[in-house]
Design a protein around this motif. Structure first.
Motif, mmCIF file in Angstrom:
data_model
loop_
_atom_site.group_PDB
_atom_site.id
_atom_site.type_symbol
_atom_site.label_atom_id
_atom_site.label_comp_id
_atom_site.label_asym_id
_atom_site.label_seq_id
_atom_site.Cartn_x
_atom_site.Cartn_y
_atom_site.Cartn_z
ATOM 1 N N TRP A 157 0.860 -1.195 0.000
ATOM 2 C CA TRP A 157 0.000 0.000 0.000
ATOM 3 C C TRP A 157 0.888 1.232 0.000
ATOM 4 O O TRP A 157 1.757 1.378 0.860
ATOM 5 N N ASN A 158 0.686 2.084 -0.959
ATOM 6 C CA ASN A 158 1.417 3.353 -1.049
ATOM 7 C C ASN A 158 0.404 4.486 -1.149
ATOM 8 O O ASN A 158 -0.497 4.452 -1.995
ATOM 9 N N HIS A 159 0.577 5.477 -0.296
ATOM 10 C CA HIS A 159 -0.345 6.621 -0.270
ATOM 11 C C HIS A 159 0.465 7.871 0.012
ATOM 12 O O HIS A 159 1.299 7.906 0.925
ATOM 13 N N SER A 160 0.216 8.903 -0.777
ATOM 14 C CA SER A 160 0.886 10.185 -0.575
ATOM 15 C C SER A 160 -0.140 11.299 -0.695
ATOM 16 O O SER A 160 -1.005 11.267 -1.576
ATOM 17 N N GLN A 161 -0.026 12.254 0.174
ATOM 18 C CA GLN A 161 -0.964 13.378 0.186
ATOM 19 C C GLN A 161 -0.331 14.588 -0.461
ATOM 20 O O GLN A 161 0.856 14.877 -0.256
ATOM 21 N N ASP A 162 -1.101 15.280 -1.254
ATOM 22 C CA ASP A 162 -0.632 16.492 -1.900
ATOM 23 C C ASP A 162 -0.410 17.573 -0.848
ATOM 24 O O ASP A 162 -1.219 17.741 0.071
ATOM 25 N N ALA A 163 0.701 18.295 -1.006
ATOM 26 C CA ALA A 163 1.020 19.334 -0.029
ATOM 27 C C ALA A 163 -0.023 20.439 -0.011
ATOM 28 O O ALA A 163 -0.168 21.155 0.991
ATOM 29 N N LYS A 164 -0.769 20.598 -1.123
ATOM 30 C CA LYS A 164 -1.784 21.651 -1.179
ATOM 31 C C LYS A 164 -3.067 21.259 -0.450
ATOM 32 O O LYS A 164 -3.932 22.107 -0.227
ATOM 33 N N ALA A 165 -3.219 19.968 -0.132
ATOM 34 C CA ALA A 165 -4.481 19.516 0.451
ATOM 35 C C ALA A 165 -4.726 20.146 1.812
ATOM 36 O O ALA A 165 -5.798 20.685 2.073
ATOM 37 N N ASN A 166 -3.743 20.077 2.693
ATOM 38 C CA ASN A 166 -3.890 20.646 4.041
ATOM 39 C C ASN A 166 -2.503 20.968 4.572
ATOM 40 O O ASN A 166 -1.702 20.062 4.784
ATOM 41 N N PRO A 167 -2.184 22.222 4.791
ATOM 42 C CA PRO A 167 -0.823 22.557 5.235
ATOM 43 C C PRO A 167 -0.531 22.141 6.666
ATOM 44 O O PRO A 167 0.630 22.072 7.063
#
Length: 917
Positions: A366-376
């Motif tokens: 399982w690989n998951h990465s959150q965009d930096a713009k989603a929530n600082p």
């Protein structure tokens, strides 16, 4: 009588003409006028009339409304209609203005009611665009015809170009009706650029409407050579929906215009820019002890634009099988990730035979990465790779072959949250997993909680400058909690894995300040208060003669201990520059030295220790009930440690190769060279700790990375290998004794490394099966699955120059060398000494070979070796991977169409490793 305006006079005349009692006279005059006008339009060249022009003595102002053009606007308007007319006439057959042009001539025939456009003719009507050598517009039938013309050499040229919206058709000729929007197209050629490019040819095409075409004797191909495609699919009759699909009857494949037995009674070709659900064709083969098999077959579900699902599996005729579930998901500006679940049921031999065995293996990724713009202020990420320790070594699937040498599986799932304000608090929650595939031991933290408060300066303003020892006084609060689990493969995912779990919390409050001493020395003083919470403690009972041993009770419940320590450090930074002159290639060398001395004091906390009788002789030993805790035990003895460290950095100023540069280049000759040790004042023996040396540097424009380290012990050892309180130099040896050393060198270069402008090499991405991110252990690819290759791969494989290479042959090479030396007990042994290498070379614009291997200098033999051969056949891809020797001897051959639309047209053959070895 007042004089009337001329406009009024003409109005009356025209009105009277329309109201004439003898209309046939008006009709005869109108026909005579139209005959003259038509003859004038059909005359190619104007003939001058030798008639002198005389000036009219009467000035007459002519109303322009009375002059009617010979060729009127194609949109007819009823002159008797008014705005308020309640009776609406029939809609016009042409709803837009036709614009046309031609290079040679535009001929209008009133008799035929046609317009002829010749040479580079163009017609524009609404969203329709037509270009051809000759175009004929027929107003009676509301049709347009376009075709080719002959050039001076007698060859047909200027093929028609018909465009409607984004759809383009290039036929030999076309006939199109403006009213019904239907068309007949001969020898058409259309390229569907939505999704992957697909070229559609047909001898006769009937355009039913804007979204439906019927083809007769058509050809479909993804070849870029449109004039002479190396392959195509011949369809006798088909229904073609642009940008969506082609549904055909009997179809078969042609290679270089030669029919092949590859045929189907009906076919469906999707042509959309969105993913489509469909079957994933399996790969057949044969494996030792398992019989014939079908691998990587299944079904792909295009569930939405945000996530998909692929169900694939393997089946072997001896009863073994494998199942896999894969899904990718993404939300723009929010997150993206992928999930892979793999399970295999392995059967060896047959029931009733002594060598029969059955086992199951699995793997979860399982690989998951959150965009930096989603929530600082918050972030969630995951990187999971866990499962059976023998998954990579026992799996027969092609994707797992190069990863069988993986020794560890690691996972991490973390959530980070920052609470803004003053003081801000950072919270981190992490679950980790580390698995040794050789020992089959598993260490996990479920979870780890970390919290830290922003550093606070109580004696200084929040936004002011902090000066002096008082204003720099600061403190903060840190919390760490863990629930640690130690288990193995057998107990993994069972309730037994939680039986020996250990949990605890550690609170830490560091207090520190820093200031300058004698202007050049940086000093810091501080202390730390630690408090540890445990939920399980022990109690050691006195010796029991009945069992000839002691007993240990585990007590559940909350307990705590607290300890503190003090520390101080003093350091500075010194620079030394050696100038050689601006006319030299190396103009200067600068040596940066950062020495530091530290002191640490930790008192003993004997109040946390108890005693028990250890044996029948009555020997008494001390213990603490906090033994076995996550964060150690309370300090027992006083520790007064003086630490020494020395950091070195060496840089150079080199004359730039760029003649226009005004400043020299700065390069690092030595990134770091560190020495560290400590001395315990309170120790009665072995007070000096071993000296640890580490260093590293980058060479050849950061292409070569060198890291090294060593440990030096100042004390001697006895015959049993134990350290004794005698300096090694006093025992007949050197000043220090090197106990271990290691060096690691990695080098990556390619054909453009030594050229001007550097190289454009890209990092390898070989983690589809959870293995290494490079190809030092070989590449894991399933060539029969079009999802293995991206659009960028196809662009990279496209040759830039079709001619043979001269001296410029593209190549790349990666090297990794590792050496470890051990001399802890005077064994003076090299424990590891190996070189790994991987490289690729493009022999010609379409031939590429590669190899991955290594050599173990200690044991004397090659490591896992893989040879790769790739051939670009324009529309086809040919691959051959070969492992020539070792316990995993195998080969894999594949040839198939590169386009994912026709990826099922393939043939592959493989030989699996002989696991009996």
């Amino acid at each position: 009588m007042a004089r009337q305006k001329l406009s009024h006079t003409f109005t009356k005349v025209r009105y009277k003409a329309l109201q004439a009692n003898k209309p046939y006279i008006l009709l005869m005059l109108f026909l005579m006028f139209m005959g003259w006008a038509t003859q004038a339009q059909e005359t190619p060249k104007k003939q001058p009339l030798n008639i002198e022009a005389e000036k009219d003595s009467i000035n007459v102002s002519i109303d322009k409304d009375l002059i009617q053009p010979v060729v009127q606007d194609t949109t007819k308007v009823d002159s008797t209609a008014t705005v308020n007319d309640s009776i609406q006439g029939p809609p016009p057959f042409l709803t837009d203005i036709i614009k046309y042009t031609a290079t040679d001539y535009v001929k209008m025939s009133r008799k035929e009611n046609k317009i002829y456009l010749y040479n580079e003719a163009e017609v524009y009507y609404g969203e329709y665009e037509l270009k051809a050598g000759i175009i004929v517009i027929d107003y009676n039938k509301n049709e347009v015809y376009a075709g080719r013309i002959k050039d001076t050499a007698g060859n047909l040229s200027q093929t028609p170009y018909f465009k409607q919206g984004q759809n383009v058709v290039e036929p030999d000729s076309i006939r199109f009706n403006f009213d019904t929007k239907k068309a007949l197209i001969w020898n058409s050629r259309s390229e569907q650029t939505v999704g992957e490019p697909m070229n559609v040819f047909a001898e006769v095409t009937k355009k039913e409407n804007d979204s439906t075409y019927f083809l007769k004797e058509g050809r479909l191909t993804t070849s870029k050579n449109l004039d002479d495609p190396e392959y195509y699919i011949r369809v006798r009759k088909a229904k073609f929906v642009p940008d969506k699909k082609v549904i055909a009857g009997f179809s078969n494949m042609y290679i270089v215009d030669v029919p092949t037995p590859i045929a189907v009674p009906f076919a469906y070709f999707p042509m959309t820019d969105t993913k489509q659900s469909g079957f994933i064709m399996p790969t057949p083969g044969e494996a030792r002890d398992r019989g014939f098999f079908l691998q990587n077959g299944g079904y792909y579900f295009a569930l939405s634009d945000y996530y998909d699902l692929a169900l694939t599996g393997d089946y072997y005729t001896n009863g073994s099988y494998g199942l896999r579930v894969e899904s990718n998901y993404a939300a723009r500006y929010k997150f993206r990730g992928s999930v892979r679940l793999r399970y295999e049921n392995l059967i060896a031999s047959q029931k009733g035979f002594p060598d029969y065995s059955r086992s199951t293996i699995y793997n979860i990724q399982w690989n998951h990465s959150q965009d930096a713009k989603a929530n600082p202020n918050s972030r969630f990420s995951a990187s999971v790779n866990l499962g059976s320790s023998s998954y990579y070594s026992d799996s027969f699937n092609q994707l797992n072959s190069p990863n069988f040498m993986n020794n560890t599986l690691q996972s991490s799932v973390s959530y980070n949250k920052t609470f803004t304000g003053y003081p801000s608090v950072n919270l981190n929650l992490t679950a980790t997993h580390q698995q040794n595939t050789r020992t089959e031991t598993i260490n996990m933290t479920l979870p780890t909680l970390q919290a830290s408060m922003e550093r606070i300066y109580p004696f200084a303003k929040r936004d002011g400058i902090k000066k002096g020892i008082i204003q720099n006084v600061n403190f903060q609060y840190n919390l760490r909690g863990e629930n640690r689990i130690e288990t193995n493969d057998e107990e993994f995912f069972t309730s037994k894995m939680f039986d020996d779990a250990r949990a605890g919390f550690r609170h830490s409050i560091p207090v520190a300040t820093n200031f300058k001493v004698l202007k050049y020395l940086s000093a810091s003083v501080g202390g730390n208060i630690d408090e540890v919470w445990q939920f399980k403690t022990i109690r050691k009972n006195d010796y029991d003669a009945t069992i000839d041993d002691i007993t240990i009770d585990t007590l559940s419940g909350f307990d705590r201990f607290m300890q503190y320590n003090l520390s101080a450090s003093l350091g500075t930074t010194m620079y030394g520059t050696f100038n050689f002159g601006e006319d030299k290639k190396i103009q200067a060398i600068r040596h940066t030295v950062r020495p530091s001395v530290s002191y640490g004091y930790t008192p003993g906390f004997d109040n946390y220790y108890d005693q028990y009788i250890a044996d029948e002789q009555g020997r008494i030993e001390d213990y603490t009930r906090f033994e076995g805790g996550l964060f150690g035990t309370p300090s027992r003895s006083n520790a007064n440690n003086i630490g020494f460290s020395l950091n070195n950095v060496v840089e150079a100023k080199v004359r730039s190769k760029d003649s226009t540069a005004t400043e020299p280049e700065k390069i690092k000759l030595l990134n770091n060279l560190n020495f560290s040790t400590s001395y315990n004042i309170a120790a009665d023996s072995l007070a000096l700790s071993p000296i640890r040396m580490t260093g590293g540097t980058q060479l050849f424009k950061n292409k070569m990375s060198v890291n090294f380290g060593a440990t030096f012990d100042p004390y001697a050892i006895d015959n049993a290998g134990n350290r004794i309180d005698v300096f090694n130099i006093n025992n007949g040896g050197s000043i220090v004794r090197m106990t271990n050393a290691n060096v690691n060198v990695s080098y990556s270069l390619n054909s453009k490394t030594f050229q001007k402008g550097g190289d454009d090499s890209k990092e390898d991405d070989n983690t589809q099966s959870g293995g290494r991110d490079d190809d030092l252990f070989g590449k894991a690819q399933d060539f029969s699955d079009s999802r293995t290759f991206s659009d960028e791969d196809d662009e990279d494989n496209e040759p830039v120059n079709q001619t043979a290479y001269a001296a410029d042959v593209p190549w790349d090479l990666r090297l990794a060398y590792s050496l470890t030396y051990s001399n802890r007990n005077r064994q003076s042994e090299i424990t590891t000494n190996s070189l790994m290498f991987s490289g690729n070379i493009q022999l010609s614009p379409r031939w590429k070979v590669g190899a991955s291997s290594g050599y173990d200098f200690k044991d004397g033999g090659f490591t896992y070796t893989q040879l790769r051969f790739e051939r670009d056949l324009e529309s086809f891809r040919l691959n051959f991977n070969w492992t020539p020797f070792g316990t995993r001897t195998s080969w894999y051959f594949f040839i198939g169409i590169k386009s994912s639309i026709l990826s099922d047209l393939k043939w592959d053959k493989r030989r699996e490793p002989d696991r009996r070895l």
